[in-house]
Scaffold this active site. Structure first.
Site, short mmCIF file in Angstrom:
data_model
loop_
_atom_site.label_atom_id
_atom_site.label_comp_id
_atom_site.label_asym_id
_atom_site.label_seq_id
_atom_site.Cartn_x
_atom_site.Cartn_y
_atom_site.Cartn_z
N GLU A 147 -1.42 -5.64 8.43
CA GLU A 147 -0.63 -5.14 9.57
C GLU A 147 -1.30 -5.50 10.89
O GLU A 147 -2.53 -5.49 10.98
CB GLU A 147 -0.48 -3.61 9.47
CG GLU A 147 0.29 -3.17 8.24
CD GLU A 147 0.40 -1.65 8.13
OE1 GLU A 147 0.05 -0.91 9.09
OE2 GLU A 147 0.85 -1.20 7.06
N LYS A 168 -1.28 -9.44 2.59
CA LYS A 168 -0.53 -9.03 3.78
C LYS A 168 -1.39 -8.04 4.56
O LYS A 168 -2.06 -7.21 3.95
CB LYS A 168 0.80 -8.38 3.38
CG LYS A 168 1.58 -7.81 4.58
CD LYS A 168 3.02 -7.49 4.25
CE LYS A 168 3.26 -6.17 3.60
NZ LYS A 168 2.77 -4.99 4.37
N GLU A 190 9.03 -4.42 10.15
CA GLU A 190 9.40 -3.08 9.66
C GLU A 190 10.03 -2.25 10.78
O GLU A 190 9.44 -2.06 11.85
CB GLU A 190 8.17 -2.36 9.09
CG GLU A 190 8.53 -0.98 8.56
CD GLU A 190 7.53 -0.41 7.55
OE1 GLU A 190 6.58 -1.12 7.16
OE2 GLU A 190 7.73 0.75 7.16
N ASP A 219 0.84 -1.21 0.00
CA ASP A 219 0.00 0.00 0.00
C ASP A 219 0.87 1.26 0.00
O ASP A 219 0.36 2.38 -0.10
CB ASP A 219 -1.03 -0.01 1.14
CG ASP A 219 -0.40 -0.06 2.51
OD1 ASP A 219 0.84 -0.21 2.59
OD2 ASP A 219 -1.14 0.03 3.51
N SER A 220 2.20 1.07 0.04
CA SER A 220 3.12 2.18 -0.21
C SER A 220 2.86 2.77 -1.59
O SER A 220 3.30 3.89 -1.90
CB SER A 220 4.58 1.72 -0.09
OG SER A 220 4.78 0.54 -0.84
O1 KIV Z 1 3.51 -1.12 1.63
C1 KIV Z 1 4.65 -1.59 1.59
O2 KIV Z 1 5.44 -1.33 0.68
C2 KIV Z 1 5.06 -2.47 2.69
C3 KIV Z 1 6.50 -2.87 2.78
C4 KIV Z 1 7.38 -1.73 2.88
C5 KIV Z 1 6.74 -3.90 3.81
O3 KIV Z 1 4.26 -2.83 3.47
#
Ligand code: KIV
Length: 279
Positions: free
Chosen positions: A114, A112, A181, A44-45
């Site tokens: 959190e 994924k 992280e 989600d980055s």
């Molecule tokens: O959103 C992302 O890119 C991430 C990674 C940096 C682990 O969650």
């Protein structure tokens, strides 16, 4: 056939380090896949590096589905993991299952999310219906930054114990791996030695079973934030700006397009055309 979740789990047993990189679009993801990266993470980055948000909080399921579809068309070899965005899984187990299913339908092999022990029940429910889950503890950009900002996690004994307990609970809940992280490297190493599933570090030191970085950081394409932990292997933004300046100059001087960039008419047809229009 692309890599499977089991292939990634086996890499820890075989003591092979796991390479993970983020991917959001077809062109770059194709190159990451070609480079033999083990796991492509549609993080989600994307909200920051692709959409220009200040953080990951505004990212929606629609956006994550679109990025996942693009990356799934690109990958041939890597495992594809997609992030569940903020508020797509925290609201209820039903939402978590539905939205995990949407990312799988968009082409992901796993999702994924959190959160530590608080997410264990949700994770079990997703895993129980057959969707593999990667956990994510330590700095959790969707929530930690609201209360603490970007801060290294696990620096005190109590914080370290909580992280170790979280990792164990996630493993029990059924995750196939855990992203760590910005965890102090000592604690990341202890977690990696404690759990049987692979840990994937970002800013968490060399003791993790694998490493993940944002592709724009690796290529030197994103300059808003330059985290200390992200190694830049090139400075692509400089090359891009230079190439675009050269293009602009060529257009202004009329040196682009050249003959080799143009398409020609049949000579006889051109002659007939000129006769008809009197040119
Ligand atoms: O959103 C992302 O890119 C991430 C990674 C940096 C682990 O969650």
């Amino acid at each position: 056939m692309h890599k499977s979740v089991q292939d990634i789990i086996n890499m820890k047993k075989e003591k092979k380090k796991i390479s993970v990189i983020t991917g959001y679009d077809y062109s770059l993801a194709s190159l990451c896949d070609k480079a033999g990266i083990d796991v492509l993470l549609v993080g989600d980055s994307a909200g920051m590096v692709m959409l220009g948000y200040e953080n990951t909080i505004p990212v929606t399921m629609e956006q994550m589905s679109m990025f996942t579809e693009a990356v799934s068309r690109a990958r041939k070899n890597s495992l594809l993991v997609s992030d569940l965005p903020f508020m797509s899984y925290q609201t209820s187990i039903e939402d978590a299952i539905n939205n995990s299913g949407r990312l799988i339908k968009a082409g992901a092999d796993a999702v994924k999310l959190e959160g530590g022990s608080i997410m264990a029940e949700t994770i079990s429910a997703i895993v129980d219906i057959g969707i593999p889950v990667m956990g994510h503890i330590g700095l959790q950009p969707q929530t930690t930054i609201l209360s603490q900002g970007y801060k290294v996690q696990g620096k005190t004994k109590d914080a370290a114990i909580k992280l170790i307990e979280d990792a164990k609970e996630l493993e029990e809940a059924g995750v196939f791996s855990i992203a760590l992280e910005m965890v102090s490297h000592e604690v990341a190493q202890i977690i990696s030695e404690t759990v049987n599933i692979p840990t994937i570090g970002i800013g968490s030191g060399a003791g993790c079973d694998g490493q993940v970085l944002v592709v724009q950081d690796v290529l030197g394409m994103y300059n808003d934030i330059k985290p200390k932990f992200a190694k830049r292997y090139m400075n692509l933004s400089e090359d891009i700006v230079k190439s675009l300046e050269d293009y602009k100059k060529d257009v202004e001087l009329g040196t682009f397009p050249a003959e080799e960039n143009c398409f020609s008419m049949d000579k006889e047809e051109l002659k007939k055309l000129r006769e008809q229009i009197g040119g």
